[in-house]
Enzyme design. Structure first.
Site, short mmCIF file in Angstrom:
data_model
loop_
_atom_site.label_atom_id
_atom_site.label_comp_id
_atom_site.label_asym_id
_atom_site.label_seq_id
_atom_site.Cartn_x
_atom_site.Cartn_y
_atom_site.Cartn_z
N LYS A 164 0.62 -1.17 0.18
CA LYS A 164 0.30 -0.01 -0.06
C LYS A 164 0.73 1.43 -0.63
O LYS A 164 1.51 1.09 0.77
CB LYS A 164 -0.91 0.17 1.49
CG LYS A 164 -1.63 1.62 1.02
CD LYS A 164 -2.66 1.28 2.64
CE LYS A 164 -3.46 2.56 2.94
NZ LYS A 164 -4.22 2.30 4.43
N ASP A 210 -2.73 9.98 3.74
CA ASP A 210 -3.80 9.64 4.34
C ASP A 210 -4.79 10.59 4.94
O ASP A 210 -4.69 10.70 6.37
CB ASP A 210 -4.04 8.52 4.53
CG ASP A 210 -5.35 7.91 4.76
OD1 ASP A 210 -6.15 8.34 4.32
OD2 ASP A 210 -5.75 6.85 6.07
N GLU A 226 -9.64 3.48 2.07
CA GLU A 226 -9.12 3.77 0.17
C GLU A 226 -7.73 2.92 0.52
O GLU A 226 -7.36 2.23 -0.57
CB GLU A 226 -8.39 5.49 0.78
CG GLU A 226 -7.21 5.29 1.43
CD GLU A 226 -6.84 5.58 2.91
OE1 GLU A 226 -7.42 5.21 3.36
OE2 GLU A 226 -5.89 4.94 3.23
N ASP A 269 -11.89 7.13 3.69
CA ASP A 269 -11.03 6.63 4.62
C ASP A 269 -10.76 5.29 4.76
O ASP A 269 -9.69 4.80 5.04
CB ASP A 269 -11.06 7.36 5.68
CG ASP A 269 -10.06 7.84 7.18
OD1 ASP A 269 -8.37 7.01 6.38
OD2 ASP A 269 -10.50 7.46 8.50
N LYS A 299 -9.96 12.57 8.36
CA LYS A 299 -9.45 12.14 9.47
C LYS A 299 -9.94 13.80 11.26
O LYS A 299 -9.72 14.91 10.62
CB LYS A 299 -8.22 11.75 9.60
CG LYS A 299 -7.97 10.22 8.88
CD LYS A 299 -6.60 9.80 8.75
CE LYS A 299 -6.90 8.18 7.79
NZ LYS A 299 -7.23 7.16 9.16
N ASP A 309 1.67 6.05 5.57
CA ASP A 309 0.88 5.04 5.40
C ASP A 309 0.83 4.52 3.79
O ASP A 309 0.22 3.82 2.63
CB ASP A 309 -1.10 6.31 4.79
CG ASP A 309 -1.95 5.36 5.17
OD1 ASP A 309 -1.96 3.73 5.91
OD2 ASP A 309 -2.65 5.59 4.20
N ARG A 368 -7.62 -0.49 0.95
CA ARG A 368 -8.12 -2.00 0.16
C ARG A 368 -8.14 -1.49 -0.91
O ARG A 368 -8.83 -2.40 -2.26
CB ARG A 368 -9.80 -1.82 1.19
CG ARG A 368 -10.56 -1.34 0.99
CD ARG A 368 -11.11 -1.29 2.41
NE ARG A 368 -11.08 -0.88 3.38
CZ ARG A 368 -11.74 -1.08 4.66
NH1 ARG A 368 -12.33 -1.83 4.51
NH2 ARG A 368 -10.65 -0.77 5.92
N1 BES Z 1 -4.21 4.65 7.29
C1 BES Z 1 -5.51 4.46 7.57
C2 BES Z 1 -5.33 3.19 8.91
C3 BES Z 1 -4.24 3.19 9.96
C4 BES Z 1 -4.28 3.65 11.18
C5 BES Z 1 -3.02 3.66 10.10
C6 BES Z 1 -3.77 4.47 12.19
C7 BES Z 1 -1.55 3.38 11.03
C8 BES Z 1 -2.17 3.71 11.50
C9 BES Z 1 -6.69 3.55 7.13
O1 BES Z 1 -6.51 3.63 5.57
C10 BES Z 1 -8.04 3.56 7.90
O2 BES Z 1 -7.56 4.78 7.32
N2 BES Z 1 -8.38 2.73 7.94
C11 BES Z 1 -9.80 3.03 8.92
C12 BES Z 1 -10.87 2.26 7.51
C13 BES Z 1 -12.21 2.16 7.92
C14 BES Z 1 -12.44 3.93 7.94
C15 BES Z 1 -13.54 1.44 8.06
C16 BES Z 1 -9.44 3.08 9.76
O3 BES Z 1 -8.73 2.15 10.86
O4 BES Z 1 -10.76 4.21 10.73
ZN ZN Z 2 -4.61 4.47 4.69
MN MN Z 3 -7.97 5.83 5.35
#
Ligand code: BES
Ligand code: ZN
Ligand code: MN
Length: 493
Positions: free
Chosen positions: A262, A267, A346, A344, A274, A285, A348
């Site tokens: 990834k 992000d 993104e 968010d 966020k 990220d 996947r």
């Molecule tokens: N990049 C984030 C996940 C992340 C969080 C990485 C903390 C490293 C540290 C990812 O893109 C994300 O935002 N995931 C969301 C998914 C949700 C919206 C289903 C999350 O984990 O909140």
């Molecule tokens: Zn992310």
């Molecule tokens: Mn995200």
């Protein structure tokens, strides 16, 4: 960092610092006795007064003031010497490296690998020194650490281990260089490390290490139908890219191992923005993409006799008038449609198109690495990477690599029931599954884009970044995944 292997007598060896492994029990450590005697019994005194306990994480720097040719003695705690493991030595070397950086010592001689007759201690100690002394200081114009640890000599008593050890040290140096390169990319700020910048870094690595490089830009991605990757990138001033590296160290036609990472260079969450606190950390990220580059670099440097494909989808997730938004439906490369319920989620989306694309290489195994879910940090904290997949053997081989490198994995299930979380009313899938089983529902989503190949998904959200700084993990990007993948690949041959 430069590693040298030499034979010599520690009592007559001239070096800025001599590093000795010490147990919680000072008895049964002839090396410690010998150097301590030369200094009037200093070790016994320090143990008695409990100034030094030999516990893991402890270190003492003692100036010898001419009592030994070595200018300093470093006593480094290893805990119970009867229970030494490579990871304990790796961490102890990391702690020693931090002390050497603080003492502004640029070159040192280590005997840590002599602490116990256990396999793997030489490599582990060298890794600890290289990774523990790493600093990201290219943006410091003031107060920059002027002396960094640059060379470590592993000292053997007179014996023939050295002949075997020199190539081990050289290979370890190449792997550590790849981890350091990966950390540089992960910690680099988002205004530098944009998708085109990372693509350029990949091209440079490919050139230096004899790999084939292909870059797919926007028009090509659109022509192919990578609607998910394009959607994530469409709110950014920096266009998305898909970078492909091919390392051909194996037989012509031998199935490659595919590594997919990834590469979200920042992000923000997009329109599903966020919260502000700690958002700056989302520059990391792209740690999965950076780990793939590091693993390929190391494999090529080691000339591993196998074929590898590295695939990194790169995009920046921004809110903008052109950005994708909740409620949109995108068509992925596979043809499956996805309703966006959270911009968010993104990672996947960029990965699903890459996982579909990689199938044309007929890989023997596909391993993806991604800072995919905050839920993984909740579940496993910072000491384990989440692992999911469709092949128990591949999972076991990676778990084994995790144990030996200290980059540990923990498996989560991908039962089909979890798919209920990802149902959309109007499309084939939605992209975010709600608050429950967040790591698994993300893994389940990815699985819909994996064909018949063996596949493991590694969620490195909790392990790619170090907040506090500990042993061989200074603050910032950890480079997780590089040593893990290299160990897995070396075990294949
Ligand atoms: N990049 C984030 C996940 C992340 C969080 C990485 C903390 C490293 C540290 C990812 O893109 C994300 O935002 N995931 C969301 C998914 C949700 C919206 C289903 C999350 O984990 O909140
Ligand atoms: Zn992310
Ligand atoms: Mn995200």
């Amino acid at each position: 960092m430069q590693f040298t292997v030499k034979a010599g007598n520690p009592l007559t060896y001239d070096t800025p610092a001599l590093i000795i492994g010490c147990g919680t029990d000072p008895a049964g450590n002839p090396l410690l006795d010998a150097v301590s005697t030369a200094l009037g019994g200093v070790a016994a005194r320090m143990y008695e007064s409990r100034e030094f306990t030999g516990k893991p994480g402890t270190v003492k720097v003692i100036h010898t003031l001419g009592a030994l040719p070595a200018q300093r003695l470093l006593l480094v705690g290893l805990g119970d010497l009867k229970e030494i493991t490579p990871e304990k030595v790796r961490r102890a070397a990391g702690v020693a490296a931090q002390a050497l950086v603080a003492a502004k010592v640029g070159s040192a001689t280590s005997l840590l690998h002599q602490a116990a007759p256990v396999a793997g201690l030489l490599e582990a100690s060298l890794e600890g020194f290289s990774l523990g002394s790493y600093r990201y200081d290219c943006y410091k114009t003031k107060d920059r650490q002027e002396v960094l640890l640059k060379e470590v000599t592993a000292l053997f008593f007179e014996n023939d281990d050295r002949d075997l050890s020199a190539p081990l040290a050289a290979a370890t140096a190449a792997i550590c260089d790849a981890v350091r390169m990966t950390r540089d990319l992960v910690t680099a700020p988002g205004n530098l490390a944009t998708p085109p910048y990372l693509a350029e870094q990949a091209r440079e690595i490919a050139g230096r290490f004899g790999m084939e490089y292909t870059i797919l830009e926007q028009e090509e991605l659109a022509r192919l139908g990578m609607g998910a990757l394009l959607a994530v990138g469409q709110g950014s001033q920096h266009p998305p890219r898909l970078v492909l590296l091919e390392y051909k160290g194996g037989a012509d036609g031998a199935q490659p191992v595919a590594l997919v990472g990834k590469g979200i260079t920042f992000d923000t969450g997009g329109i599903s923005l966020k919260p502000g606190p700690n958002m700056e950390l989302m520059k990391h990220d792209m740690a999965g993409a950076a780990a793939v580059l590091g693993a390929l670099q190391a494999a090529a440097a080691l000339k591993l006799p196998l074929n590898l494909v590295g695939l990194i989808p790169l995009a920046e997730n921004m809110p903008d008038g052109k950005a994708y938004k909740p409620g949109d439906v995108v068509t992925t490369l596979s043809g499956l449609t996805v309703e966006i319920n959270n911009t968010d989620a993104e990672g996947r989306l960029v990965l699903c198109d890459a996982l579909q694309y990689v199938q044309q290489f007929n890989p023997a195994a596909v391993i993806d690495l991604a800072t995919l879910t905050g839920a993984c940090v909740v579940a496993l904290g910072h000491d384990a990477t989440g692992a999911m997949g469709n092949d128990p053997q591949l999972l076991a081989a990676l778990r084994q690599a995790g144990e030996s490198t200290g980059e540990r994995l923990w498996e989560l299930p991908l039962w089909e029931e979890y798919g209920d979380l990802m149902k959309s009313d109007i499309a084939d899938l939605k992209n975010a599954g709600g608050p429950h089983a967040g790591t698994i529902s993300a893994g389940w989503f990815l699985q819909q884009f994996v064909g018949t190949q063996k596949w493991v998904h590694l969620d490195i959200a909790g392990t790619a970044w170090e907040d506090k700084g500990r042993h061989y993990l200074p603050k910032g990007g950890t480079g997780v995944g590089v040593r893990l993948l290299v160990s897995y690949l070396r075990n294949l041959i």
